[in-house]
Design a protein around this motif. Sequence first.
Motif, PDB file in Angstrom:
ATOM      1  N   ARG A  83     -20.845   2.654  -2.026  1.00  0.00           N
ATOM      2  CA  ARG A  83     -21.802   3.564  -1.383  1.00  0.00           C
ATOM      3  C   ARG A  83     -21.321   5.008  -1.470  1.00  0.00           C
ATOM      4  O   ARG A  83     -20.161   5.276  -1.736  1.00  0.00           O
ATOM      5  CB  ARG A  83     -21.984   3.171   0.087  1.00  0.00           C
ATOM      6  CG  ARG A  83     -22.554   1.766   0.282  1.00  0.00           C
ATOM      7  CD  ARG A  83     -22.760   1.469   1.740  1.00  0.00           C
ATOM      8  NE  ARG A  83     -23.336   0.150   1.948  1.00  0.00           N
ATOM      9  CZ  ARG A  83     -23.641  -0.366   3.130  1.00  0.00           C
ATOM     10  NH1 ARG A  83     -23.411   0.350   4.224  1.00  0.00           N
ATOM     11  NH2 ARG A  83     -24.154  -1.575   3.224  1.00  0.00           N
ATOM     12  N   THR A 103      -9.444 -14.161   9.306  1.00  0.00           N
ATOM     13  CA  THR A 103      -8.839 -13.314   8.273  1.00  0.00           C
ATOM     14  C   THR A 103      -7.366 -13.038   8.573  1.00  0.00           C
ATOM     15  O   THR A 103      -6.736 -12.236   7.889  1.00  0.00           O
ATOM     16  CB  THR A 103      -9.587 -11.971   8.178  1.00  0.00           C
ATOM     17  OG1 THR A 103      -9.586 -11.339   9.470  1.00  0.00           O
ATOM     18  CG2 THR A 103     -11.022 -12.180   7.735  1.00  0.00           C
ATOM     19  N   VAL A 158     -15.337  -0.650  -4.368  1.00  0.00           N
ATOM     20  CA  VAL A 158     -15.872  -1.946  -3.944  1.00  0.00           C
ATOM     21  C   VAL A 158     -14.711  -2.879  -3.645  1.00  0.00           C
ATOM     22  O   VAL A 158     -13.860  -3.136  -4.492  1.00  0.00           O
ATOM     23  CB  VAL A 158     -16.774  -2.555  -5.038  1.00  0.00           C
ATOM     24  CG1 VAL A 158     -17.254  -3.946  -4.621  1.00  0.00           C
ATOM     25  CG2 VAL A 158     -17.965  -1.640  -5.312  1.00  0.00           C
ATOM     26  N   ARG A 159     -14.670  -3.375  -2.417  1.00  0.00           N
ATOM     27  CA  ARG A 159     -13.647  -4.347  -1.998  1.00  0.00           C
ATOM     28  C   ARG A 159     -14.346  -5.477  -1.269  1.00  0.00           C
ATOM     29  O   ARG A 159     -14.757  -5.322  -0.120  1.00  0.00           O
ATOM     30  CB  ARG A 159     -12.604  -3.682  -1.108  1.00  0.00           C
ATOM     31  CG  ARG A 159     -11.799  -2.581  -1.807  1.00  0.00           C
ATOM     32  CD  ARG A 159     -10.673  -2.077  -0.921  1.00  0.00           C
ATOM     33  NE  ARG A 159      -9.865  -1.067  -1.602  1.00  0.00           N
ATOM     34  CZ  ARG A 159     -10.017   0.244  -1.441  1.00  0.00           C
ATOM     35  NH1 ARG A 159     -10.944   0.701  -0.619  1.00  0.00           N
ATOM     36  NH2 ARG A 159      -9.237   1.093  -2.096  1.00  0.00           N
ATOM     37  N   GLY A 160     -14.498  -6.584  -1.961  1.00  0.00           N
ATOM     38  CA  GLY A 160     -15.215  -7.709  -1.375  1.00  0.00           C
ATOM     39  C   GLY A 160     -16.678  -7.374  -1.187  1.00  0.00           C
ATOM     40  O   GLY A 160     -17.377  -7.022  -2.142  1.00  0.00           O
ATOM     41  N   LYS A 161     -17.153  -7.430   0.060  1.00  0.00           N
ATOM     42  CA  LYS A 161     -18.558  -7.161   0.360  1.00  0.00           C
ATOM     43  C   LYS A 161     -18.801  -5.724   0.787  1.00  0.00           C
ATOM     44  O   LYS A 161     -19.930  -5.358   1.134  1.00  0.00           O
ATOM     45  CB  LYS A 161     -19.037  -8.110   1.468  1.00  0.00           C
ATOM     46  CG  LYS A 161     -18.996  -9.578   1.075  1.00  0.00           C
ATOM     47  CD  LYS A 161     -19.491 -10.460   2.214  1.00  0.00           C
ATOM     48  CE  LYS A 161     -19.445 -11.937   1.819  1.00  0.00           C
ATOM     49  NZ  LYS A 161     -19.926 -12.818   2.918  1.00  0.00           N
ATOM     50  N   THR A 162     -17.767  -4.896   0.766  1.00  0.00           N
ATOM     51  CA  THR A 162     -17.922  -3.506   1.194  1.00  0.00           C
ATOM     52  C   THR A 162     -17.746  -2.557   0.013  1.00  0.00           C
ATOM     53  O   THR A 162     -17.236  -2.927  -1.037  1.00  0.00           O
ATOM     54  CB  THR A 162     -16.885  -3.151   2.276  1.00  0.00           C
ATOM     55  OG1 THR A 162     -15.559  -3.245   1.709  1.00  0.00           O
ATOM     56  CG2 THR A 162     -16.977  -4.100   3.453  1.00  0.00           C
TER      57      THR A 162
END
Length: 268
Positions: free
Chosen positions: A219, A15, A212-216
């Motif tokens: 929640r 990354t 929500v940012r990408g896979k995170t």
Amino acid sequence: MTKELRFGLYARKSTDTEDRQIQSLDDQTRLMKQLAEEKDFQIVEIFEESRSAKMPNNRPEFDRMIELIEDGKINAVLCWQFNRLSRNPTDSGRIMQLLQDGKLQLIQTSDRSHTPSDNALLLSVESGMSTQYIRELAVNTRRGMRSKAEKGDKPGIPPIGYLNDRLEKKIIPDAVLFPKIRILWEKMLTGTYSVAELCKVAEEELNILTPVRGKTGGRALALSTLHTVFKNEFYTGKLPFKGELLKGNHQPMVTDAEFQRVQELIDP
């Protein structure tokens, strides 16, 4: 000689900033398999790694490949570019030593090859260029971040309640979350709620979910997250940066007085 070579195909993408334009792991592997087929190379092991090569001792698959070379199970390496193998002097030295000792008979990239009989200086130069590129990139990145911060704009992702306006290149209030996070500040200022209780309010009454940012994200707010919000002077319109407190260009959510009052409530 080709039939005596036992190749390890090594692909790496991280990354890191300098890796953003690098081929994906799948693409690197596919292209190197095509090259192996064209040259009649025998691939005995494939190593794929999503780790940075800036520092040594950070890549399990690279270390596993080196062990197999030391054990004589692999004596050649196939990789898309040399900088996939190394971006630091320690790992570059290990590779060059294996070449010099004859344990590594060939390093084949997409556009060139290195053998034990080659001038070691050429490989050293190529390795040094990769290392120097990383050093210069790190310096330029830090310089760019400081310059941006000094102009009042936060480098990177802003805290919850704010968004990056990519067109205007500035931080703006999140139309949905900004007023909801402000409500949490207001409730905290009453002195009748704990941070833990406000986590429940955020989830059950305000339906706040992390961006929500990408896979995170997506929640409910964690206790530690909300505690960080109440400790972050960014919400007063300032810009914390490397231990300094600079003037920000973004819209404040709370006043200095409100922020100080919340600190007294959290740490009486």
